[in-house]
Design an enzyme around this catalytic site. Structure first.
Site, mmCIF file in Angstrom:
data_model
loop_
_atom_site.group_PDB
_atom_site.id
_atom_site.type_symbol
_atom_site.label_atom_id
_atom_site.label_comp_id
_atom_site.label_asym_id
_atom_site.label_seq_id
_atom_site.Cartn_x
_atom_site.Cartn_y
_atom_site.Cartn_z
ATOM 1 N N TYR A 1 -2.378 -0.618 10.185
ATOM 2 C CA TYR A 1 -2.577 -1.083 8.949
ATOM 3 C C TYR A 1 -0.989 -0.365 8.380
ATOM 4 O O TYR A 1 -0.567 -1.225 7.284
ATOM 5 C CB TYR A 1 -3.751 -0.344 8.274
ATOM 6 C CG TYR A 1 -3.653 -0.623 6.705
ATOM 7 C CD1 TYR A 1 -4.455 -2.054 6.498
ATOM 8 C CD2 TYR A 1 -3.253 0.148 5.487
ATOM 9 C CE1 TYR A 1 -4.316 -2.380 4.899
ATOM 10 C CE2 TYR A 1 -3.408 -0.157 4.373
ATOM 11 C CZ TYR A 1 -4.052 -1.624 4.050
ATOM 12 O OH TYR A 1 -4.180 -1.705 2.661
ATOM 13 N N SER B 1 0.958 -1.120 0.020
ATOM 14 C CA SER B 1 0.035 -0.116 -0.030
ATOM 15 C C SER B 1 1.033 1.182 0.047
ATOM 16 O O SER B 1 1.989 1.296 0.313
ATOM 17 C CB SER B 1 -0.896 0.172 1.233
ATOM 18 O OG SER B 1 -1.820 1.156 1.388
#
Length: 231
Positions: free
Chosen positions: A149, A136
Site C-alpha cells: 500500500y 496517503s
C-alpha cells in the site's frame, strides 16, 4: 479550467463506499454529471449518477467502460483515481507475493489504465482536463508494515507528477490529494483499535477535495495537497 459544475462530467473510481461514495454524492449535489465505477455494485442510471461496474485493474474493462462513458456523456472533464486496496499490514519478508501484485494492480496500474483511457478518449481532444490521484501520508514516508500500500502511494505521487509534466502544454492538470485519517472501512481495517468517532467523515473529506477542484490552476499541476490545505 473554468469551474461550472453543471458543465462537468466527473469520473470517480472506487465509488461504492467511503470517500468515493461521498465524492459521488458531493459532485452530484453541486450539479455535475457523475460517472461512477467500482468492481461490484448494482448498475444504475439516474439524473445525477451513472454507475457501471468496472475493475480498474483490468485493461479491457477500463477501455470498454471509458468508451461507454464517453458515448453517454460526450466528454469527460475530471477523473478522480480513488479506487484502492489496503492489502495487509506486515513486513516485506512475509508479504504474500500474490496479494502484493493485487495491490499494485489496483493502486498503481489502475490509475494508469484509467488516466490513459480518459486522456486519449476525451481530455487531450478537448485540450482540457483534471486528474486527481488519491494519495496517503504513507506515500511520502515509508512506515514499517505498510508494504504494498505504501509503495503504491509513493507511485501515486510520482505518477501524478509525470502526468503533469507530460501534458503541461496540453491543458491537462494533474494533482495528488492526501485525505488523511477518514472514517472509512479501509481505515478501520488498518487501525482496528482506533475510535472512528475521532476521525473526520468521508463527507468532510469530499468537501475539502471539491474546494481543491474549484480552485485548481495550471500552476498547481504536479503538486500534492493535504486535506488540511482545503479544510
Amino acid at each position: 479550467m473554468s469551474m461550472r459544475w453543471q458543465d462537468k462530467v466527473v469520473v470517480i473510481t472506487g465509488a461504492t463506499s467511503g470517500i468515493g461514495s461521498a465524492l459521488a454524492m458531493a459532485c452530484a449535489g453541486k450539479g455535475a454529471k457523475v460517472a461512477a465505477l467500482a468492481r461490484r455494485g448494482m448498475e444504475f442510471v439516474n439524473p445525477d449518477i451513472w454507475f457501471k461496474t468496472c475493475d480498474v485493474a483490468d485493461l479491457g474493462q477500463v477501455a470498454s467502460w471509458v468508451k461507454a462513458c464517453q458515448a453517454h456523456f460526450g466528454h469527460i472533464d475530471i477523473l478522480i483515481n480513488n479506487a484502492s486496496l489496503l492489502g495487509v499490514k506486515t513486513s516485506v519478508g512475509v508479504y504474500d507475493p500474490a496479494l502484493w501484485r493485487s495491490v499494485i494492480e489496483v493502486n498503481v496500474n489502475g490509475p494508469f489504465y484509467m488516466s490513459q483511457a480518459v486522456l486519449n478518449t476525451s481530455m487531450l481532444k478537448q485540450r482540457q482536463g483534471l486528474i486527481v490521484n488519491i494519495s496517503s501520508g504513507v506515500g511520502r514516508v515509508g512506515k514499517a508494515g505498510w508494504g504494498a500500500y505504501a509503495v503504491s502511494k509513493f507511485a501515486c505521487e510520482g505518477f501524478s507528477q509525470v502526468v503533469a509534466n507530460d501534458y503541461r502544454d496540453d491543458g491537462i492538470i494533474s494533482v495528488a490529494f492526501n485525505p488523511g485519517g477518514t472514517r472509512t472501512p479501509m481505515r478501520a481495517a488498518a487501525y482496528p483499535q482506533e475510535d472512528p468517532v475521532t476521525l473526520k467523515t468521508p463527507q468532510e473529506t469530499a468537501k475539502a477535495l471539491l474546494r481543491l477542484i474549484e480552485t485548481v490552476s495550471p500552476e498547481m499541476s504536479g503538486k500534492s495537497f493535504d486535506y488540511e490545505d482545503f479544510a
